[in-house]
Design an enzyme around this catalytic site. Structure first.
Site, mmCIF file in Angstrom:
data_model
loop_
_atom_site.group_PDB
_atom_site.id
_atom_site.type_symbol
_atom_site.label_atom_id
_atom_site.label_comp_id
_atom_site.label_asym_id
_atom_site.label_seq_id
_atom_site.Cartn_x
_atom_site.Cartn_y
_atom_site.Cartn_z
ATOM 1 N N HIS A 288 9.845 50.690 25.734
ATOM 2 C CA HIS A 288 10.830 49.936 26.516
ATOM 3 C C HIS A 288 12.214 50.316 25.992
ATOM 4 C CE1 HIS A 288 13.133 46.668 28.234
ATOM 5 N NE2 HIS A 288 12.073 46.132 28.793
ATOM 6 N N HIS A 331 12.770 40.726 18.901
ATOM 7 C CA HIS A 331 14.069 41.288 18.542
ATOM 8 C C HIS A 331 14.844 40.322 17.654
ATOM 9 C CE1 HIS A 331 18.097 43.165 20.159
ATOM 10 N NE2 HIS A 331 17.703 43.741 19.040
ATOM 11 N N GLU A 337 23.542 36.684 22.456
ATOM 12 C CA GLU A 337 23.054 36.803 23.822
ATOM 13 C C GLU A 337 23.053 35.445 24.525
ATOM 14 O OE1 GLU A 337 19.190 38.554 23.723
ATOM 15 O OE2 GLU A 337 19.753 40.132 22.307
ATOM 16 N N TYR A 346 12.176 35.415 34.837
ATOM 17 C CA TYR A 346 12.495 36.467 33.869
ATOM 18 C C TYR A 346 11.195 36.957 33.257
ATOM 19 C CZ TYR A 346 14.415 38.615 29.625
ATOM 20 O OH TYR A 346 14.724 39.488 28.614
ATOM 21 N N HIS A 367 13.828 36.374 18.655
ATOM 22 C CA HIS A 367 13.452 35.991 20.012
ATOM 23 C C HIS A 367 12.589 37.087 20.613
ATOM 24 C CE1 HIS A 367 17.196 38.333 20.358
ATOM 25 N NE2 HIS A 367 16.761 38.719 21.552
#
Length: 433
Positions: A288, A331, A337, A346, A367
């Protein structure tokens, strides 16, 4: 005050252009900016969005030819009602998520309905960002300008008709609008009520990100940005002019419409963009890629590659990566963010993150996909799959975002947000690779 009837809306195409537009033929002076006598008896006025001596590639300024100069106004007085006067909350490193904010029951116009969510700098600083959610159920009768920063509007519910000094544009959900610092405007509601998100950029004006090895095409293409053509109001009668200055609302009363620019030329302009036109880039092999490939606009800092603010979207797209955990990975980020959702769902959150809601993950806050999403992704058949009918976005900034006291105390704050990761199991087995 009587207004003109709605014009047929027309736009100029491009980003960062040196535009020119006139509502009356010959209203723009030829060959100079400030003639002794401007056409039609207009006044010439300069609106600067950057310092005079910025590099030409970064310079933002527009010459306005208007019926009355902006200097024609009485003293501004501080308004008794200060919707943005609340302080930032205390230090809080926790991951935060909010359910959608309700539309107020009492009559509320666009500038009355801002709910401060988070900020990382005072408005007097030449950098940083402040984030709001707007809610409104009536059109503005007054006119507003923001001395504190450039405004990025992200509608989630309801179409907006934005009458600016340079012209009129209409914006719907899945489109965005950007209004330069100091530009006067009025917001009218086309659907009775509206809700959405605002990023107030105190730093360098937003621009398109560099494409690097992507090449000369991709992401948000310049031709898809639209700036309104000149349109003016020639109206007598009282109108309130409100400015936001260092976070406070101050107002004066004019005897004419301040949206009286007959012609203009320059690069410091309002614009809109349809997020559905974003040319999404992704992997066609494995893994990704970093979410920076989804950047629509960026406000840079003096540190190359580190943004004062990025506006990033997560649009419909095909997922084809082989042997890959396809959701956004787990992450811990140097950046901060703030996320919102315009429609759909989402792909990293199966539940709890709703259109009109928001989340905040501060610097180094761990997160990633919730437990349900993670379980499904590990077991998924990796056939090509399209994530469709969705549009999430992120305001990402290099400075720590502190939530406002109002955001921390509102009932929409989800007390159980951490629980979405609580059932992630340990699947480690040292005897099986």
């Amino acid at each position: 005050m009587n207004r003109d009837t709605s014009p047929d809306l027309h736009y100029l195409s491009g980003f960062g252009n040196e535009f020119a537009s006139e509502a009356l033929p010959g209203a723009l002076p030829v060959g100079q900016n400030s003639p002794q006598k401007a056409p039609y008896g207009l006044y010439a006025e300069l609106l600067s969005g950057t310092a005079f001596t910025m590099a030409r590639s970064e310079l933002r300024r527009t010459w306005l030819y208007r019926i009355r100069p902006s200097a024609l106004h009485p003293r501004f007085e501080r308004l008794a009602r200060q919707p943005l006067g609340g302080p930032l909350g205390g230090i809080n490193p926790n991951r935060l998520r909010w359910s959608p904010q309700p539309i107020p029951a009492e009559p509320t116009d666009f500038i009355e309905g801002w709910l401060p969510m988070a900020a990382n700098a005072g408005a007097e600083k030449p950098a940083g960002v402040s984030i709001y959610i707007y809610r409104a159920n009536r059109s503005m009768e007054r006119v507003f300008f923001n001395a504190d920063g450039e405004l990025l509007l992200v509608p989630e519910q309801g179409r907006l008709r934005i009458a600016t000094e340079l012209g009129v544009m209409e914006v719907e959900p899945l489109e965005i609008a950007v209004i330069p610092r100091g530009m006067k405007f009025r917001v009218e509601l086309l659907d009775g009520q509206a809700r959405g998100y605002i990023a107030e950029n105190h730093g360098a004006p937003l621009r398109l990100p560099d494409l690097g090895p992507i090449g000369s095409n991709g992401l948000a293409n310049p031709r898809d940005f639209l700036t309104p053509v000149a349109h003016y109001e020639e109206a007598e009668g009282p109108v309130q002019l409100v400015q936001k200055f260092l976070g406070e609302h101050w107002a004066c009363e004019l005897q004419h419409s301040p949206l009286d620019v007959v012609a203009w030329h320059g690069s410091n302009v309002p614009y809109k963009y349809d997020l559905r036109r974003f040319n999404t880039i992704g992997t066609v092999s494995f893994d990704h890629p970093d979410p920076s490939i989804f950047t629509v606009l960026t406000s840079p800092t003096s540190v190359h590659g580190m943004a004062n603010m990025d506006f990033v979207i997560f649009p419909p797209r095909w997922m084809v990566a082989e042997n890959t955990f396809r959701p956004p990975w787990f992450h811990r980020n140097l950046m901060n963010e703030f996320m919102g959702l315009i429609n759909g769902a989402y792909d990293a959150k199966a539940e709890g993150f709703l259109p009109g809601g928001a989340s905040l993950h501060g610097v180094m806050s761990a997160h990633g996909p919730d437990a349900e999403t993670c379980e499904k992704a590990i077991a998924a058949d990796l056939a090509p799959h399209k994530i469709d009918n969705t549009m999430a976005f992120m305001f990402e900034t290099s400075q720590v975002l502190r939530p406002s006291l109002q955001a921390l105390e509102c009932p929409q704050l989800q007390a159980d947000y951490d629980s979405c990761w609580a059932t992630l199991p340990s699947t480690f087995n040292p005897n099986r690779r």
